[in-house]
Design an enzyme around this catalytic site. Structure first.
Site, PDB file in Angstrom:
ATOM      1  N   GLY A   1      -0.460 -52.015 -16.487  1.00  0.00           N
ATOM      2  CA  GLY A   1      -0.749 -50.965 -17.817  1.00  0.00           C
ATOM      3  C   GLY A   1      -0.535 -51.788 -18.933  1.00  0.00           C
ATOM      4  O   GLY A   1      -1.696 -52.224 -19.257  1.00  0.00           O
ATOM      5  N   GLY A   2       0.594 -52.114 -19.349  1.00  0.00           N
ATOM      6  CA  GLY A   2       0.748 -52.656 -20.589  1.00  0.00           C
ATOM      7  C   GLY A   2       0.091 -54.191 -20.754  1.00  0.00           C
ATOM      8  O   GLY A   2      -0.683 -54.165 -21.896  1.00  0.00           O
TER       9      GLY A   2
ATOM     10  N   HIS B   1      -1.071 -40.324 -11.315  1.00  0.00           N
ATOM     11  CA  HIS B   1      -0.200 -41.330 -12.130  1.00  0.00           C
ATOM     12  C   HIS B   1       1.233 -40.631 -12.328  1.00  0.00           C
ATOM     13  O   HIS B   1       1.407 -39.596 -12.598  1.00  0.00           O
ATOM     14  CB  HIS B   1      -0.558 -41.893 -13.237  1.00  0.00           C
ATOM     15  CG  HIS B   1      -0.073 -42.980 -13.907  1.00  0.00           C
ATOM     16  ND1 HIS B   1       1.011 -42.851 -14.788  1.00  0.00           N
ATOM     17  CD2 HIS B   1      -0.024 -44.417 -13.817  1.00  0.00           C
ATOM     18  CE1 HIS B   1       1.529 -44.140 -15.006  1.00  0.00           C
ATOM     19  NE2 HIS B   1       0.639 -45.055 -14.377  1.00  0.00           N
TER      20      HIS B   1
ATOM     21  N   SER C   1       5.065 -52.793 -14.687  1.00  0.00           N
ATOM     22  CA  SER C   1       5.428 -54.085 -15.237  1.00  0.00           C
ATOM     23  C   SER C   1       4.815 -55.436 -14.582  1.00  0.00           C
ATOM     24  O   SER C   1       5.495 -56.140 -14.644  1.00  0.00           O
ATOM     25  CB  SER C   1       7.028 -54.256 -15.435  1.00  0.00           C
ATOM     26  OG  SER C   1       7.517 -53.181 -15.867  1.00  0.00           O
TER      27      SER C   1
ATOM     28  N   GLU D   1       3.079 -40.796 -14.917  1.00  0.00           N
ATOM     29  CA  GLU D   1       3.301 -40.258 -16.292  1.00  0.00           C
ATOM     30  C   GLU D   1       2.592 -38.759 -16.055  1.00  0.00           C
ATOM     31  O   GLU D   1       2.896 -37.991 -16.986  1.00  0.00           O
ATOM     32  CB  GLU D   1       2.564 -41.225 -17.195  1.00  0.00           C
ATOM     33  CG  GLU D   1       3.476 -42.227 -17.421  1.00  0.00           C
ATOM     34  CD  GLU D   1       2.910 -43.616 -17.830  1.00  0.00           C
ATOM     35  OE1 GLU D   1       1.440 -43.437 -18.212  1.00  0.00           O
ATOM     36  OE2 GLU D   1       3.483 -44.704 -17.961  1.00  0.00           O
TER      37      GLU D   1
ATOM     38  N   GLY E   1       6.522 -49.741 -17.316  1.00  0.00           N
ATOM     39  CA  GLY E   1       6.762 -49.884 -18.995  1.00  0.00           C
ATOM     40  C   GLY E   1       8.051 -50.492 -19.063  1.00  0.00           C
ATOM     41  O   GLY E   1       8.441 -50.308 -20.276  1.00  0.00           O
TER      42      GLY E   1
ATOM     43  N   GLU F   1       3.661 -47.611  -6.979  1.00  0.00           N
ATOM     44  CA  GLU F   1       4.242 -47.749  -8.462  1.00  0.00           C
ATOM     45  C   GLU F   1       5.746 -47.193  -8.640  1.00  0.00           C
ATOM     46  O   GLU F   1       5.637 -45.908  -8.957  1.00  0.00           O
ATOM     47  CB  GLU F   1       3.315 -47.315  -9.687  1.00  0.00           C
ATOM     48  CG  GLU F   1       1.934 -47.576  -9.523  1.00  0.00           C
ATOM     49  CD  GLU F   1       1.477 -47.569 -10.926  1.00  0.00           C
ATOM     50  OE1 GLU F   1       1.012 -48.404 -11.604  1.00  0.00           O
ATOM     51  OE2 GLU F   1       1.115 -46.470 -11.395  1.00  0.00           O
TER      52      GLU F   1
ATOM     53  N   ASN G   1      -5.188 -49.996 -16.347  1.00  0.00           N
ATOM     54  CA  ASN G   1      -4.750 -48.639 -16.843  1.00  0.00           C
ATOM     55  C   ASN G   1      -4.574 -48.470 -18.401  1.00  0.00           C
ATOM     56  O   ASN G   1      -3.391 -49.044 -18.600  1.00  0.00           O
ATOM     57  CB  ASN G   1      -3.473 -48.054 -15.944  1.00  0.00           C
ATOM     58  CG  ASN G   1      -3.130 -46.631 -16.484  1.00  0.00           C
ATOM     59  OD1 ASN G   1      -3.882 -45.981 -17.480  1.00  0.00           O
ATOM     60  ND2 ASN G   1      -2.087 -46.096 -15.954  1.00  0.00           N
ATOM     61  N   TRP G   2      -5.413 -48.339 -19.053  1.00  0.00           N
ATOM     62  CA  TRP G   2      -5.239 -48.410 -20.553  1.00  0.00           C
ATOM     63  C   TRP G   2      -4.309 -47.398 -21.083  1.00  0.00           C
ATOM     64  O   TRP G   2      -4.019 -47.246 -22.477  1.00  0.00           O
ATOM     65  CB  TRP G   2      -6.430 -48.530 -21.248  1.00  0.00           C
ATOM     66  CG  TRP G   2      -7.070 -49.952 -21.440  1.00  0.00           C
ATOM     67  CD1 TRP G   2      -6.622 -51.099 -20.491  1.00  0.00           C
ATOM     68  CD2 TRP G   2      -8.558 -50.353 -21.976  1.00  0.00           C
ATOM     69  NE1 TRP G   2      -7.542 -52.057 -20.536  1.00  0.00           N
ATOM     70  CE2 TRP G   2      -8.536 -51.690 -21.601  1.00  0.00           C
ATOM     71  CE3 TRP G   2      -9.373 -49.748 -22.991  1.00  0.00           C
ATOM     72  CZ2 TRP G   2      -9.531 -52.405 -22.090  1.00  0.00           C
ATOM     73  CZ3 TRP G   2     -10.478 -50.388 -23.123  1.00  0.00           C
ATOM     74  CH2 TRP G   2     -10.586 -51.719 -22.676  1.00  0.00           C
ATOM     75  N   LYS G   3      -4.160 -46.330 -20.392  1.00  0.00           N
ATOM     76  CA  LYS G   3      -3.380 -45.139 -20.874  1.00  0.00           C
ATOM     77  C   LYS G   3      -3.788 -44.487 -21.880  1.00  0.00           C
ATOM     78  O   LYS G   3      -4.866 -44.345 -22.239  1.00  0.00           O
ATOM     79  CB  LYS G   3      -1.867 -45.551 -21.027  1.00  0.00           C
ATOM     80  CG  LYS G   3      -1.339 -46.155 -19.787  1.00  0.00           C
ATOM     81  CD  LYS G   3       0.239 -46.284 -19.533  1.00  0.00           C
ATOM     82  CE  LYS G   3       0.547 -47.118 -18.140  1.00  0.00           C
ATOM     83  NZ  LYS G   3       1.774 -46.916 -17.873  1.00  0.00           N
TER      84      LYS G   3
END
Ligand code: PGA
Length: 271
Positions: free
Chosen positions: A234-235, A93, A213, A95, A173, A167, A9-11
């Site tokens: 993600g990150g 998601h 994470s 976010e 994150g 999640e 997930n590159w957001k």
């Protein structure tokens, strides 16, 4: 046995100018057997990523889709617009729940749209830290799964290849993760809801990913759990070296599952 899925997930990272290069680097670093790799870049980078990894066996996903087929929805993206660009979609998601006010009821409508449009859905669920501290995490997540799947029948969900990503919101994150054991317990709780509202076959077939994470260093703690079928990253998914380690570890699980599968087939039974 369920497939092993690693979804990136590159957001809101990358532009159409640089996304292809990153996708190529990740593709080259993650050529491993047996793992379904999915990259979910921003909408505007979908085409660049799709072109860049066309021959790499990497699948491409969107990070959201609108619940209506078309209409007066300024700034939104419909499932039809994603045709030819993405075959997967992340839904609900945390976010988007936080920043765009998405509720389980809305995610439910998006899920119905995704299934009707042939987009393979990754439905995200997860509790807040206060829920975990209060001991209500499993109840909260079970409610989310029920809400997101309401009114959809097991056959449709099975045919559409439903994937659930667990999640915990407090792990996204933050550098904190759930323990492998807690994530596995949640995965089991999710499967029991899938069996209740869908069918035992749906519960058995649906991959449950862990997200929050995830790194190359910690992914093994999750993938060692038989009830966890991969990760939503993600990150770390923006770093080819991290993705190399994550997918390499996922390939170990995929290979082990293939061995168990082969051993469980009747002797001389052929393919
Ligand atoms: P993270 O994000 O790996 O950066 O915690 C995961 C996600 O939001 O899907």
């Amino acid at each position: 046995m369920r497939p092993v899925v690693i979804a990136a997930n590159w957001k809101m990272h990358t532009t159409p100018a640089d996304a292809g290069e990153l996708a190529v680097a990740i593709a080259g670093a993650t050529r491993q057997p047996g793992v379904i790799r999915v990259i979910c870049p921003p909408y505007l980078s979908l085409d660049a990523v799709r072109r860049a990894v066309a021959d790499e066996g990497i699948e491409v996903g969107a990070q959201n889709v609108h619940h209506e087929a078309s209409g007066a929805f300024t700034g939104e993206v419909s499932a039809a617009m994603l045709a030819g660009l993405a075959t997967w979609v992340i839904l609900g998601h945390s976010e988007r729940r936080r920043d765009a006010g998405e509720t389980d009821a809305l995610v439910n409508r998006k899920l119905a749209r995704a299934l009707a449009s042939g987009l393979r859905p990754i439905v995200c669920v997860g509790e807040q830290l206060a829920d975990r501290d209060a001991g209500t995490a499993e109840a909260v997540v079970a409610d989310q799964v029920r809400g997101c799947l309401a009114g959809l029948d097991a056959e449709t969900l099975l045919a559409g290849g439903l994937v659930i990503a667990y999640e915990p919101v407090w792990a996204i994150g933050t550098g904190r993760t759930a323990s492998g054991a807690d994530a596995a317990a949640m995965s089991a709780a999710i499967r029991s809801v899938l069996a209740q509202v869908g069918s035992p076959a749906l519960a058995e077939a649906t991959p449950v990913l862990y997200g929050g994470s995830v790194t190359a260093a910690n992914v093994g703690e999750f993938l060692i759990e038989p009830s966890i079928d991969g990760a939503l990253v993600g990150g770390a998914s923006l770093k080819p070296d991290e993705m190399a380690g994550i997918v390499a570890r996922a390939a170990v699980t995929a290979t082990a599952r293939a061995v168990v599968d082969a051993a469980s087939r009747p002797a001389g039974g052929g393919a």
